[in-house]
Design a protein around this motif. Structure first.
Motif, PDB file in Angstrom:
ATOM      1  N   THR A 161      34.776  -7.952 -11.761  1.00 35.83           N
ATOM      2  CA  THR A 161      36.050  -8.639 -11.967  1.00 35.83           C
ATOM      3  C   THR A 161      37.028  -8.351 -10.826  1.00 35.83           C
ATOM      4  OG1 THR A 161      36.997  -6.817 -13.258  1.00 35.83           O
ATOM      5  CG2 THR A 161      35.777  -8.507 -14.471  1.00 35.83           C
ATOM      6  N   THR A 162      36.621  -7.487  -9.902  1.00 33.99           N
ATOM      7  CA  THR A 162      37.440  -7.169  -8.727  1.00 33.99           C
ATOM      8  C   THR A 162      36.534  -6.991  -7.516  1.00 33.99           C
ATOM      9  OG1 THR A 162      37.306  -4.757  -9.046  1.00 33.99           O
ATOM     10  CG2 THR A 162      39.119  -5.913 -10.165  1.00 33.99           C
ATOM     11  N   LEU A 163      37.122  -7.012  -6.334  1.00 30.98           N
ATOM     12  CA  LEU A 163      36.354  -6.755  -5.110  1.00 30.98           C
ATOM     13  C   LEU A 163      35.769  -5.354  -5.135  1.00 30.98           C
ATOM     14  CD1 LEU A 163      35.353  -7.295  -2.240  1.00 30.98           C
ATOM     15  CD2 LEU A 163      37.653  -6.728  -1.410  1.00 30.98           C
ATOM     16  N   ASP A 164      36.528  -4.370  -5.580  1.00 31.75           N
ATOM     17  CA  ASP A 164      36.022  -2.991  -5.628  1.00 31.75           C
ATOM     18  C   ASP A 164      34.775  -2.888  -6.493  1.00 31.75           C
ATOM     19  OD1 ASP A 164      38.000  -2.079  -3.945  1.00 31.75           O
ATOM     20  OD2 ASP A 164      39.288  -1.307  -5.548  1.00 31.75           O
ATOM     21  N   GLU A 165      34.772  -3.580  -7.623  1.00 31.51           N
ATOM     22  CA  GLU A 165      33.592  -3.547  -8.494  1.00 31.51           C
ATOM     23  C   GLU A 165      32.400  -4.207  -7.813  1.00 31.51           C
ATOM     24  OE1 GLU A 165      35.933  -3.446 -12.803  1.00 31.51           O
ATOM     25  OE2 GLU A 165      34.986  -5.307 -12.141  1.00 31.51           O
ATOM     26  N   ALA A 166      32.642  -5.286  -7.080  1.00 33.74           N
ATOM     27  CA  ALA A 166      31.551  -5.943  -6.348  1.00 33.74           C
ATOM     28  C   ALA A 166      30.966  -5.014  -5.298  1.00 33.74           C
ATOM     29  CB  ALA A 166      32.066  -7.230  -5.696  1.00 33.74           C
ATOM     30  N   ALA A 172      24.933  -0.213  -5.209  1.00 33.86           N
ATOM     31  CA  ALA A 172      23.871   0.166  -6.150  1.00 33.86           C
ATOM     32  C   ALA A 172      22.583  -0.610  -5.893  1.00 33.86           C
ATOM     33  CB  ALA A 172      24.338  -0.071  -7.581  1.00 33.86           C
ATOM     34  N   GLY A 173      22.676  -1.722  -5.139  1.00 34.87           N
ATOM     35  CA  GLY A 173      21.480  -2.475  -4.792  1.00 34.87           C
ATOM     36  C   GLY A 173      21.093  -3.574  -5.758  1.00 34.87           C
ATOM     37  N   VAL A 174      22.075  -4.128  -6.505  1.00 37.02           N
ATOM     38  CA  VAL A 174      21.736  -5.236  -7.406  1.00 37.02           C
ATOM     39  C   VAL A 174      21.350  -6.462  -6.572  1.00 37.02           C
ATOM     40  CG1 VAL A 174      23.304  -4.361  -9.165  1.00 37.02           C
ATOM     41  CG2 VAL A 174      24.106  -6.125  -7.585  1.00 37.02           C
ATOM     42  N   ASP A 175      20.620  -7.374  -7.165  1.00 34.88           N
ATOM     43  CA  ASP A 175      20.143  -8.555  -6.436  1.00 34.88           C
ATOM     44  C   ASP A 175      21.211  -9.634  -6.308  1.00 34.88           C
ATOM     45  OD1 ASP A 175      17.294  -7.864  -5.919  1.00 34.88           O
ATOM     46  OD2 ASP A 175      17.229  -7.758  -8.111  1.00 34.88           O
ATOM     47  N   LEU A 176      22.034  -9.797  -7.345  1.00 39.64           N
ATOM     48  CA  LEU A 176      23.113 -10.786  -7.317  1.00 39.64           C
ATOM     49  C   LEU A 176      24.334 -10.223  -8.037  1.00 39.64           C
ATOM     50  CD1 LEU A 176      20.289 -12.697  -8.305  1.00 39.64           C
ATOM     51  CD2 LEU A 176      21.797 -14.307  -7.172  1.00 39.64           C
ATOM     52  N   ILE A 177      25.502 -10.748  -7.678  1.00 38.60           N
ATOM     53  CA  ILE A 177      26.751 -10.291  -8.281  1.00 38.60           C
ATOM     54  C   ILE A 177      27.491 -11.483  -8.871  1.00 38.60           C
ATOM     55  CG2 ILE A 177      29.026  -9.273  -7.828  1.00 38.60           C
ATOM     56  CD1 ILE A 177      27.706  -7.718  -5.512  1.00 38.60           C
ATOM     57  N   ILE A 178      27.932 -11.354 -10.123  1.00 44.48           N
ATOM     58  CA  ILE A 178      28.768 -12.377 -10.746  1.00 44.48           C
ATOM     59  C   ILE A 178      30.228 -12.062 -10.449  1.00 44.48           C
ATOM     60  CG2 ILE A 178      29.596 -13.309 -12.941  1.00 44.48           C
ATOM     61  CD1 ILE A 178      26.778 -12.874 -14.049  1.00 44.48           C
ATOM     62  N   ALA A 179      30.949 -13.030  -9.890  1.00 44.50           N
ATOM     63  CA  ALA A 179      32.392 -12.929  -9.701  1.00 44.50           C
ATOM     64  C   ALA A 179      33.040 -13.539 -10.927  1.00 44.50           C
ATOM     65  CB  ALA A 179      32.822 -13.668  -8.434  1.00 44.50           C
ATOM     66  N   SER A 180      33.509 -12.694 -11.842  1.00 42.95           N
ATOM     67  CA  SER A 180      33.994 -13.150 -13.143  1.00 42.95           C
ATOM     68  C   SER A 180      35.508 -13.300 -13.127  1.00 42.95           C
ATOM     69  CB  SER A 180      33.574 -12.163 -14.233  1.00 42.95           C
ATOM     70  OG  SER A 180      34.037 -12.576 -15.495  1.00 42.95           O
ATOM     71  N   GLY A 181      35.980 -14.533 -13.023  1.00 40.47           N
ATOM     72  CA  GLY A 181      37.409 -14.809 -12.992  1.00 40.47           C
ATOM     73  C   GLY A 181      38.062 -14.728 -14.357  1.00 40.47           C
ATOM     74  N   PHE A 182      39.376 -14.547 -14.365  1.00 44.44           N
ATOM     75  CA  PHE A 182      40.073 -14.319 -15.636  1.00 44.44           C
ATOM     76  C   PHE A 182      40.190 -15.576 -16.490  1.00 44.44           C
ATOM     77  CE2 PHE A 182      44.785 -15.443 -15.812  1.00 44.44           C
ATOM     78  CZ  PHE A 182      44.697 -16.444 -14.873  1.00 44.44           C
ATOM     79  N   GLU A 183      39.794 -16.747 -15.935  1.00 48.01           N
ATOM     80  CA  GLU A 183      39.786 -17.978 -16.727  1.00 48.01           C
ATOM     81  C   GLU A 183      38.689 -17.969 -17.796  1.00 48.01           C
ATOM     82  OE1 GLU A 183      40.396 -19.357 -12.349  1.00 48.01           O
ATOM     83  OE2 GLU A 183      39.310 -17.776 -13.434  1.00 48.01           O
ATOM     84  N   ALA A 184      37.681 -17.135 -17.594  1.00 45.22           N
ATOM     85  CA  ALA A 184      36.488 -17.149 -18.444  1.00 45.22           C
ATOM     86  C   ALA A 184      36.788 -16.757 -19.883  1.00 45.22           C
ATOM     87  CB  ALA A 184      35.434 -16.193 -17.869  1.00 45.22           C
ATOM     88  N   GLY A 185      36.021 -17.334 -20.799  1.00 42.35           N
ATOM     89  CA  GLY A 185      36.111 -16.940 -22.194  1.00 42.35           C
ATOM     90  C   GLY A 185      35.350 -15.645 -22.427  1.00 42.35           C
ATOM     91  N   GLY A 186      35.621 -15.004 -23.560  1.00 43.80           N
ATOM     92  CA  GLY A 186      34.935 -13.758 -23.890  1.00 43.80           C
ATOM     93  C   GLY A 186      35.573 -12.556 -23.238  1.00 43.80           C
ATOM     94  N   LYS A 210      33.115 -12.694  -1.096  1.00 46.06           N
ATOM     95  CA  LYS A 210      32.296 -13.255  -0.010  1.00 46.06           C
ATOM     96  C   LYS A 210      32.716 -12.714   1.358  1.00 46.06           C
ATOM     97  CE  LYS A 210      29.486 -15.823   0.115  1.00 46.06           C
ATOM     98  NZ  LYS A 210      28.008 -15.649   0.107  1.00 46.06           N
ATOM     99  N   GLU A 211      33.967 -12.359   1.488  1.00 41.99           N
ATOM    100  CA  GLU A 211      34.477 -11.841   2.758  1.00 41.99           C
ATOM    101  C   GLU A 211      33.913 -10.460   3.079  1.00 41.99           C
ATOM    102  OE1 GLU A 211      36.882 -12.287   6.202  1.00 41.99           O
ATOM    103  OE2 GLU A 211      36.431 -13.728   4.599  1.00 41.99           O
ATOM    104  N   LYS A 212      33.587  -9.672   2.033  1.00 44.77           N
ATOM    105  CA  LYS A 212      33.219  -8.266   2.232  1.00 44.77           C
ATOM    106  C   LYS A 212      31.811  -7.902   1.781  1.00 44.77           C
ATOM    107  CE  LYS A 212      37.386  -7.035   3.659  1.00 44.77           C
ATOM    108  NZ  LYS A 212      37.629  -6.520   5.026  1.00 44.77           N
ATOM    109  N   VAL A 213      31.154  -8.794   1.050  1.00 43.89           N
ATOM    110  CA  VAL A 213      29.878  -8.453   0.417  1.00 43.89           C
ATOM    111  C   VAL A 213      28.776  -9.395   0.906  1.00 43.89           C
ATOM    112  CG1 VAL A 213      28.664  -8.464  -1.802  1.00 43.89           C
ATOM    113  CG2 VAL A 213      30.933  -7.437  -1.639  1.00 43.89           C
ATOM    114  N   LYS A 214      27.615  -8.837   1.208  1.00 45.38           N
ATOM    115  CA  LYS A 214      26.482  -9.645   1.680  1.00 45.38           C
ATOM    116  C   LYS A 214      25.581 -10.107   0.541  1.00 45.38           C
ATOM    117  CE  LYS A 214      26.107  -7.747   6.378  1.00 45.38           C
ATOM    118  NZ  LYS A 214      27.328  -6.919   6.361  1.00 45.38           N
ATOM    119  N   THR A 215      25.627  -9.414  -0.602  1.00 46.53           N
ATOM    120  CA  THR A 215      24.806  -9.788  -1.754  1.00 46.53           C
ATOM    121  C   THR A 215      25.208 -11.179  -2.256  1.00 46.53           C
ATOM    122  OG1 THR A 215      24.709  -7.456  -2.401  1.00 46.53           O
ATOM    123  CG2 THR A 215      24.117  -9.069  -4.090  1.00 46.53           C
ATOM    124  N   PRO A 216      24.242 -12.046  -2.597  1.00 48.34           N
ATOM    125  CA  PRO A 216      24.579 -13.377  -3.124  1.00 48.34           C
ATOM    126  C   PRO A 216      25.495 -13.291  -4.344  1.00 48.34           C
ATOM    127  CG  PRO A 216      22.254 -13.258  -2.591  1.00 48.34           C
ATOM    128  CD  PRO A 216      22.780 -11.861  -2.454  1.00 48.34           C
TER     129      PRO A 216
END
Length: 362
Positions: A161-166, A172-186, A210-216
């Motif tokens: 939910t933040t750049l720091d979390e990404a 940690a080496g995850v394969d993909l990262i979800i950028a979860s915006g505050f518009e989302a439900g749940g 996208k500016e700081k992270v290479k992971t998709p």
């Protein structure tokens, strides 16, 4: 073609469209497999399930599709120290919510039993069953768990939910990262600071990451149409996750009244609240959420608040007191159109294709 991205390559899917995995018994095997069979990635939210229930769900999904699918867990599934609260803290919560229980004519529930985390036992099933994709929220699994996933060929997706979390997820080496915006439900799946400090919109968060992270990166929040998917891809996303639009379809396990509310005028008004679970989440504005907007300090920690409020929710449903329930949903709900998951997938694919073809022909 627009649908050939790093995400589709990694996930082995045809279209970079993910169905949000809904927890709290809102997911269904039918929805997951409909999306996966249509070329997207169906997702099942399993954080409330027992290990055996996860095994059963996984078997059902495999029987209904030979395509990739995703099972989602919560790394942190409790905020309660030692799984409980003091009697004094529980009494304060009882006093705060007593008027609503009285209005429904039901007694206040007893103090919930201490909660025992389920994550370690749940993830053991993931490693045993080896679903194609394992996504997670509210933190990062241990290095050992992620290494086992890599060794077993399980694709991993973490939510930020933040750049720091990404940045933590990438380290940690995850394969993909979800950028979860505050518009989302749940629920807001924040894990480094409070969820209230993570109210960045999807498209701003996507660009920051996208500016700081290479992971998709997968964009999530406020996306329910082909134009939304095209916008996310244009800003650098490798895929888009669609939640509320799929939650509202016949195939989801949401109640009929929940689906009706998502298509109603009430869906124009959503709010972020801790009143119903103890964790910050977005749903259609309710009277309780409005009344107790500044009373967060008196709520029980997750999931004790969920257990406490489940009694009120059941009575409110029986008595059709809809303003006392928080129906999960995102800010995009007022533009929802489709009630069948297959029709929604067709529209997402065709509308995204049309958008990019128009750009190419300009």
């Amino acid at each position: 073609m627009w649908y050939q991205t790093k995400a589709t390559e990694i996930l082995g899917i045809q279209y970079p469209i993910l169905q949000g995995p809904f927890g709290g018994n809102l997911s269904s095997v039918d929805l997951v497999t409909t999306v996966s069979n249509a070329g997207g990635l169906g997702g099942y939210g399993a954080y409330t399930l027992s290990p055996q229930e996860i095994v059963d769900v996984d078997k059902q999904i495999r029987a209904a599709t030979n395509k990739p699918y995703n099972i989602n867990l919560w790394v942190s599934d409790t905020d309660a120290v030692d799984g409980t609260v003091s009697d004094e803290q529980f009494k304060k919560a009882q006093d705060l919510f007593k008027p609503y229980f009285d209005e429904l004519g039901i007694p206040l529930p007893a103090k919930p039993a201490p909660f025992q985390t389920k994550f370690e036992n749940q993830v053991a099933v993931i490693l045993d069953r080896k679903p194609p994709v394992f996504s997670f929220m509210f933190g990062t699994p241990s290095a050992d768990i992620l290494e086992q996933c890599r060794r077993l060929g399980i694709i991993t997706i973490g939510a930020a939910t933040t750049l720091d979390e990404a940045l933590v997820l990438e380290s940690a080496g995850v394969d993909l990262i979800i950028a979860s915006g505050f518009e989302a439900g749940g629920h807001r799946p924040s894990f480094l600071t409070s969820a209230e400090a993570s109210t960045t919109g999807t498209f701003v968060l996507l660009q920051l990451i996208k500016e700081k992270v290479k992971t998709p990166v997968i964009a999530a929040g406020g996306i329910a149409t082909g134009k939304g998917i095209a916008a996310a891809l244009t800003l650098g996303a490798d895929a888009a996750q669609v939640g509320t639009a799929f939650l509202a379809t016949d195939e989801s396990n949401a109640t009929e009244i929940h689906k009706e509310m998502l298509f109603s005028e009430a869906s124009k008004y959503t709010t972020l609240s801790r009143a119903f679970t103890g964790r910050l989440g977005r749903g259609i504005a309710s009277r309780i959420a409005k009344d107790l907007l500044r009373e967060d300090r008196l709520f029980l920690p997750f999931p004790l608040q969920s257990q406490f409020m489940s009694h009120l929710r059941l009575a409110a449903i029986e008595q059709q007191k809809w303003d006392m329930i928080l129906f999960w949903g995102g800010q995009i709900a007022p533009i929802l159109k489709h009630k069948k998951a297959a029709t929604l997938m067709d529209a997402l694919i065709s509308d995204t294709t049309t958008h990019f073809e128009m750009l190419k022909n300009q």
